[in-house]
Design a protein around this motif. Structure first.
Motif, mmCIF file in Angstrom:
data_model
loop_
_atom_site.group_PDB
_atom_site.id
_atom_site.type_symbol
_atom_site.label_atom_id
_atom_site.label_comp_id
_atom_site.label_asym_id
_atom_site.label_seq_id
_atom_site.Cartn_x
_atom_site.Cartn_y
_atom_site.Cartn_z
ATOM 1 N N PHE A 220 104.648 34.173 42.783
ATOM 2 C CA PHE A 220 105.029 33.770 44.045
ATOM 3 C C PHE A 220 105.648 34.757 44.860
ATOM 4 C CE2 PHE A 220 108.833 32.354 45.642
ATOM 5 C CZ PHE A 220 108.284 31.013 46.862
ATOM 6 N N PHE B 188 108.360 24.302 50.765
ATOM 7 C CA PHE B 188 107.520 24.214 49.471
ATOM 8 C C PHE B 188 106.817 22.887 48.909
ATOM 9 C CE2 PHE B 188 110.473 26.838 47.566
ATOM 10 C CZ PHE B 188 110.614 27.721 47.610
ATOM 11 N N SER B 189 106.421 22.284 49.927
ATOM 12 C CA SER B 189 106.034 20.341 50.236
ATOM 13 C C SER B 189 105.195 19.617 51.168
ATOM 14 C CB SER B 189 106.510 19.844 49.196
ATOM 15 O OG SER B 189 108.125 19.433 49.631
ATOM 16 N N ILE C 92 102.337 24.494 46.120
ATOM 17 C CA ILE C 92 103.519 24.299 46.580
ATOM 18 C C ILE C 92 103.537 26.111 46.554
ATOM 19 C CG2 ILE C 92 104.382 22.289 46.031
ATOM 20 C CD1 ILE C 92 105.603 23.765 43.666
ATOM 21 N N CYS C 93 103.349 27.125 46.054
ATOM 22 C CA CYS C 93 103.240 28.473 46.534
ATOM 23 C C CYS C 93 103.040 28.871 47.162
ATOM 24 C CB CYS C 93 103.633 28.670 44.990
ATOM 25 S SG CYS C 93 104.960 27.574 43.545
ATOM 26 N N PHE D 138 103.918 27.844 50.376
ATOM 27 C CA PHE D 138 105.111 28.320 51.251
ATOM 28 C C PHE D 138 105.474 28.440 52.690
ATOM 29 C CE2 PHE D 138 108.943 31.295 51.268
ATOM 30 C CZ PHE D 138 109.860 30.238 51.061
ATOM 31 N N THR E 4 111.273 17.145 48.417
ATOM 32 C CA THR E 4 109.924 17.439 47.879
ATOM 33 C C THR E 4 109.494 16.434 47.000
ATOM 34 O OG1 THR E 4 111.364 19.753 47.683
ATOM 35 C CG2 THR E 4 109.205 19.335 45.710
#
Length: 264
Positions: free
Chosen positions: A6, A77-78, A109-110, A113, A159
């Protein structure tokens, strides 16, 4: 998806954004000006009426700052990831993600980012610190822990809801209108819940748990009574975040397992 991977993705994203650093910093400056304007509008409104449902300016600032700060953490993240999912499903480009040897949700999601939420964090974090100082609360170790858990929980709630909305793309394909609805409903928690009628209070508590992001935690920290939840239940409020996030993740995985490709 590991933590090491990540952070490697974050470094690559940062290098990518710094290729156009002027655009990146101008976007951040624009966001700071925009949200500072929102605070000023609320402040001017309270100067006219002195308070809103008995809540003073520092208390409203605390309420709004928790909402914005947790949104920034959760949406990084979303939001963009789930908003763009509709196009990926419609065009069939999601297939490239599904063949990777990693959890597709975590990778999505990563990989997406969003560093742009730095502006939200700077503005809301600064006002949050000011509000906590201005309120002159007597802090105990348990209250500090509760505030930290509240922020984490609020981010997870947002999220989870955004993930749930994104997952509808696997079923209906079109889900953009739901994001517009998300922001319209989220506007309600910029103000104390008692401002609205009983129906809205029940909706934001038991149907769409936006009130758990900031209103109930802030009420507990400020020792304010609430109509729908007692003080004894307030320590259960931080549990709503993990539950919402888990529910959103489960629904997303259910949707992706039903996905059959473009037009499927």
């Amino acid at each position: 998806m590991t933590l090491r991977l990540f952070w490697k993705l974050v470094r690559l994203l940062m290098k990518e954004r710094m290729e156009y650093r002027g655009d990146f910093f101008l976007a951040i400056a624009a966001q700071i000006i925009s949200y500072t304007g929102d605070y000023i509008i609320i402040w001017l409104f309270i100067q006219k009426f002195n308070h809103i449902a008995g809540w003073t300016w520092p208390e409203i600032a605390l309420l709004y700052s928790i909402s914005l700060f947790t949104y920034a953490l959760g949406a990084a993240f979303s939001f963009v990831q789930m908003r763009d999912l509709e196009g990926q499903v419609n065009n069939g480009t999601l297939d490239a993600l599904l063949v990777k040897p990693v959890n597709p949700y975590l990778y999505l999601i990563c990989r997406g980012f969003n560093l742009g939420y730095i502006a939200h964090l700077v503005v809301s974090g600064s006002v949050l610190i000011w509000a906590l100082t201005a309120l002159d609360l007597e802090w105990s170790a348990m209250q500090i822990i509760y505030l930290v858990l509240t922020i984490i929980s609020g981010a997870l709630i947002q999220t989870g809801i955004l993930t749930t909305i994104g997952a509808t793309s696997f079923i209906w394909v079109r889900s953009g209108f739901l994001f517009n609805l998300f922001f319209k409903i989220k506007d309600f928690i910029s103000y104390p819940l008692p401002v609205f009628g009983t129906f809205i209070q029940i909706l934001l508590t038991f149907v769409i748990p936006f009130a758990f992001i900031n209103y109930y935690p802030a009420s507990f920290l400020l020792s304010r009574d609430t109509m729908l939840l007692s003080d004894e239940v307030m320590w259960l409020v931080p549990l709503m975040g993990p539950l919402c996030c888990l529910a959103g993740y489960r629904f997303w995985m259910y949707g992706v397992n039903r996905y059959q490709g473009a037009g499927g």
